[in-house]
Design a protein around this motif. Structure first.
Motif, PDB file in Angstrom:
ATOM      1  N   VAL A 240       0.821  -1.087   0.109  1.00 45.21           N
ATOM      2  CA  VAL A 240      -0.021  -0.401  -0.043  1.00 45.21           C
ATOM      3  C   VAL A 240       0.886   1.707   0.395  1.00 45.21           C
ATOM      4  O   VAL A 240       1.590   1.404   0.299  1.00 45.21           O
ATOM      5  N   ARG A 242       1.317   5.163   1.253  1.00 41.14           N
ATOM      6  CA  ARG A 242       1.416   6.444   2.627  1.00 41.14           C
ATOM      7  C   ARG A 242      -0.335   6.394   1.906  1.00 41.14           C
ATOM      8  O   ARG A 242      -0.275   6.940   3.687  1.00 41.14           O
ATOM      9  N   ASP A 243      -0.812   6.660   1.935  1.00 41.29           N
ATOM     10  CA  ASP A 243      -2.516   6.687   1.671  1.00 41.29           C
ATOM     11  C   ASP A 243      -3.224   5.088   1.614  1.00 41.29           C
ATOM     12  O   ASP A 243      -4.353   6.045   2.281  1.00 41.29           O
ATOM     13  N   ARG A 244      -2.310   4.254   2.202  1.00 39.05           N
ATOM     14  CA  ARG A 244      -3.227   2.941   2.587  1.00 39.05           C
ATOM     15  C   ARG A 244      -3.500   2.439   1.730  1.00 39.05           C
ATOM     16  O   ARG A 244      -4.493   1.693   1.641  1.00 39.05           O
ATOM     17  N   ARG A 245      -3.252   3.544   0.400  1.00 34.64           N
ATOM     18  CA  ARG A 245      -4.331   2.498  -0.759  1.00 34.64           C
ATOM     19  C   ARG A 245      -3.501   1.283  -1.778  1.00 34.64           C
ATOM     20  O   ARG A 245      -2.161   1.439  -1.816  1.00 34.64           O
ATOM     21  N   PRO A 267      -8.327   2.162  -0.558  1.00 33.20           N
ATOM     22  CA  PRO A 267      -8.237   1.948   0.623  1.00 33.20           C
ATOM     23  C   PRO A 267      -8.271   0.533   1.774  1.00 33.20           C
ATOM     24  O   PRO A 267      -9.039  -0.739   1.159  1.00 33.20           O
ATOM     25  N   GLU A 269      -8.512  -1.494   3.518  1.00 31.47           N
ATOM     26  CA  GLU A 269      -9.318  -1.864   4.708  1.00 31.47           C
ATOM     27  C   GLU A 269     -10.324  -2.195   3.724  1.00 31.47           C
ATOM     28  O   GLU A 269     -11.551  -2.941   4.613  1.00 31.47           O
ATOM     29  N   ARG A 276      -7.002  -2.556  10.016  1.00 30.66           N
ATOM     30  CA  ARG A 276      -8.028  -0.848  10.753  1.00 30.66           C
ATOM     31  C   ARG A 276      -7.706  -1.047  12.174  1.00 30.66           C
ATOM     32  O   ARG A 276      -8.571  -1.750  12.413  1.00 30.66           O
ATOM     33  N   SER A 326       2.669   2.086  13.659  1.00 29.51           N
ATOM     34  CA  SER A 326       2.160   1.561  12.302  1.00 29.51           C
ATOM     35  C   SER A 326       0.333   1.642  12.596  1.00 29.51           C
ATOM     36  O   SER A 326       0.469   1.792  13.676  1.00 29.51           O
ATOM     37  N   PRO A 327       0.163   1.816  11.312  1.00 24.92           N
ATOM     38  CA  PRO A 327      -1.223   2.232  11.147  1.00 24.92           C
ATOM     39  C   PRO A 327      -1.953   1.543  11.227  1.00 24.92           C
ATOM     40  O   PRO A 327      -2.873   1.368  10.586  1.00 24.92           O
ATOM     41  N   PHE A 328      -1.224   0.037  10.814  1.00 24.62           N
ATOM     42  CA  PHE A 328      -2.036  -1.294  10.691  1.00 24.62           C
ATOM     43  C   PHE A 328      -2.452  -2.165  12.516  1.00 24.62           C
ATOM     44  O   PHE A 328      -1.263  -2.230  13.212  1.00 24.62           O
ATOM     45  N   TYR A 359       3.899   0.746   2.606  1.00 21.64           N
ATOM     46  CA  TYR A 359       3.920  -0.007   3.297  1.00 21.64           C
ATOM     47  C   TYR A 359       3.711  -1.824   2.461  1.00 21.64           C
ATOM     48  O   TYR A 359       3.049  -1.849   1.730  1.00 21.64           O
TER      49      TYR A 359
END
Length: 618
Positions: A240, A242-245, A267, A269, A276, A326-328, A359
């Motif tokens: 993904v 930086r915007d989690r895409r 995204p 998610e 998330r 981490s964003p996850f 990531y």
């Protein structure tokens, strides 16, 4: 011509970065070749004499000849074929183009490539080389690479992964002008020098492609991650930005989470809502509100938000664990087709020019492993209960039996009561050894520095050794990392085994003579070993075919023994992370060898590689 050259030079400088991977470096190299070729063509067109025009022509032909090779290497590296091509073939291609370039530059000395030169006056003066028969063979491989490259790009665009089509289309857009100009020039549709036509027709589109490449990190994110992990892991892997895409994924990810192919560019998610963290879901925007608010109490929300597809219809979200920075999440559990599956999430940031641009997520199914851990924990609990039963529930009736036998022997002592007493002693020995085995074999959480020779001598004083003798070598006076209590138990069982084995086995003549003259029945020696220590004796030893069996449970050659002494030794050694084996001593007896023992001279990792000396050590 000058404007196109300037554009190419500016794009090459703009793109260059020391942290570029191989694909990025090859792309920058292609743009730089256009810039250098443009300078040489400009020099040819403005040259004051025919000699200078020929010299510029030869150099531009050599430099431009590198283009098909660089494009071929770039595309094969991008599509993953370069690693499958033998290194010898790659080296041969590079060597061939270098040789051709040298022959082109030095052509006036041998005329192997061009037999002569013609100054074409229309539409403006430029040099045209008259190729020889050898030139066809020399230039043919480079010409073919143009068409091989476009075939690879086309095949990758049609049959490659869906998430890589944007990258492939961008490369194809940058490559087609070069191929088209090359083909049209040979067909006579484009006048002037071929190199000039390439330089004028390509840099602008290459600049646009370069912007797209670096704007979307096409060379830095998805291809880089695919090269390093996607193709070699059986676990689900997604990439993904930086915007989690969602940018890329492997076949295992698509198979495990079938919604992933339907959410490219969205995204991540949306395809795997469990990724998330729960706290992050509470602050999500209205666009993902239905998705982000899904919890185990509201499994239908997951189904509605994820859209159509098998995962949405069969998956429910359980509580997820956050990973801190981490964003996850670090782990999650989901129901799939009526079965609980557990996943660990490994998050690896992908850095581009010093900043996190995306990531790589590795989603590993750990259901079986965690079930195994739970089974082991249950077995440990049962073992502790078993030890408790031995320690309390069996000792009470054993003590009653002891008392009754002693009362009976006071009234009427005979051989049957004596045999019963011996049997009770043996039962108590088995209980003690089994209890020791159950407790001492458990993993050791913390190790401390202990003096090997001191523990060895202390253990000798706690064992009934009779007329045996202990000898601790001076080189055994070292400090090791161990649990002092369990290490003492190791020595006690080794001593007991040496003394009992030496006393019950037929003695050698030397031993018998020593005993007759008041000497020890057996001498036990504690000594250093290569990466550990050893406990040796001068008894009868252990036959070679029985040395692996001596550490098995209930193995004994003594009718009164429990057969658990050396099993306890091995269990404690393994709890320390050591290995243990039976060998021959220098005197022909038995030697128990412990290997993999950390000493103060070889510090453990927790010390940071430094020897830490305390006041006690001083």
């Amino acid at each position: 011509m000058a404007l196109s050259t300037a554009i190419a030079a500016w794009v090459a400088v703009w793109l260059w970065d020391e942290e570029l991977n191989l694909q990025g470096r090859l792309f920058v190299g292609i743009v730089a070749v256009y810039a250098v070729s443009g300078l040489l063509v400009t020099g040819e067109l403005l040259a004051p004499s025919r000699t200078w025009m020929i010299a510029a022509f030869n150099f531009e032909a050599a430099v431009t000849g590198l283009l098909p090779l660089l494009w071929f290497l770039l595309v094969t590296e991008y599509t993953g074929y370069l690693r499958r091509i033998p290194r010898s073939v790659v080296y041969a291609l590079v060597g061939w183009h270098v040789v051709v370039g040298v022959l082109e530059i030095t052509n006036p000395m041998h005329d192997l490539v061009w037999s002569g030169y013609t100054v074409v006056a229309s539409p403006f003066p430029y040099i045209q080389g008259e190729g020889t028969a050898i030139a066809v063979a020399l230039l043919l491989p480079g010409s073919l690479l143009y068409y091989v490259t476009v075939a690879l790009l086309g095949a990758h665009l049609l049959a490659g992964p869906n998430v890589g089509r944007k990258q492939t289309a961008a490369l194809l857009a940058g490559y087609l002008p070069t191929l088209a100009i090359f083909t049209l020039w040979f067909g006579g549709a484009i006048p002037g020098p071929l190199t000039g036509a390439l330089v004028v027709g390509s840099p602008l589109i290459l600049g646009v492609v370069a912007w797209a490449v670096f704007r979307h990190q096409l060379f830095d994110l998805a291809p880089l991650a695919r090269e390093s992990v996607l193709e070699v892991l059986d676990d689900a892997v997604v990439v993904v930005d930086r915007d989690r895409r969602l940018l890329d994924y492997n076949a295992a990810a698509a198979g495990t989470f079938p919604a992933i192919p339907d959410h490219e560019g969205d995204p991540v998610e949306r395809a795997v809502p469990e990724l998330r963290p729960v706290d992050d879901r509470d602050g999500a925007g209205s666009e993902d509100a239905a998705l982000d608010g899904a919890t185990v109490e509201d499994p239908t929300a997951v189904t509605a938000a994820s859209g159509p597809g098998p995962p949405s219809e069969s998956a429910e979200v359980l509580t997820s664990n956050e990973t801190g920075d981490s964003p996850f999440v670090s782990a999650f559990t989901r129901f799939e087709d009526g079965e609980v599956r557990e996943y660990d999430v490994t998050v690896s940031p992908l850095e581009v020019r010093g900043s996190v641009a995306g990531y790589t997520l590795v989603l590993r199914d750990v259901t079986a492993r965690r079930q195994q851990v739970r089974d082991l924990e249950q077995q440990t609990t049962q073992l502790e209960q078993f030890a408790s039963t031995l320690s309390h529930d069996l000792r009470n009736p054993l003590n009653v039996a002891y008392g009754r036998v002693e009362l009976a022997r006071e009234r009427h002592d005979d051989e049957h009561l004596e045999t019963a007493g011996d049997a009770l002693d043996r039962i108590e020995g088995i209980i003690d050894d089994t209890l020791t085995l159950a407790r001492e074999g458990q993993a050791i959480d913390e190790l401390e520095r202990v003096d090997l020779s001191t523990v060895a001598r202390d253990a000798w004083g706690t064992v009934d050794t009779g007329d045996a003798e202990l000898d601790v070598d001076p080189d055994a006076g070292v400090r090791i990392y161990a649990d002092a209590t369990r290490l003492q138990s190791v020595f006690e069982n080794c001593y007991r085994n040496a003394v009992e084995h030496g006393s019950t086995s037929p003695a050698s003549q030397a031993q018998q003579d020593a005993v007759d003259h008041g000497g020890p029945s057996v001498t036990v020696t504690v000594e250093r070993h290569d990466d550990g220590f050893a406990v040796a004796d001068d008894g009868p030893g252990v036959p070679a075919d029985e040395r692996e069996q001596v550490f098995e449970y209930a193995y004994t050659t003594d009718d009164d023994g429990t057969g658990l002494g050396l099993a306890i030794v091995e269990a404690i050694a393994r709890a320390h992370g050591w290995s243990v084996e039976m060998a021959d001593s220098d005197d022909g007896g038995a030697k128990v060898v412990f290997s993999g023992v950390e000493t103060v001279e070889t510090p453990i990792a927790s010390d940071g590689g430094e020897v830490v000396v305390s006041a006690v050590d001083d």
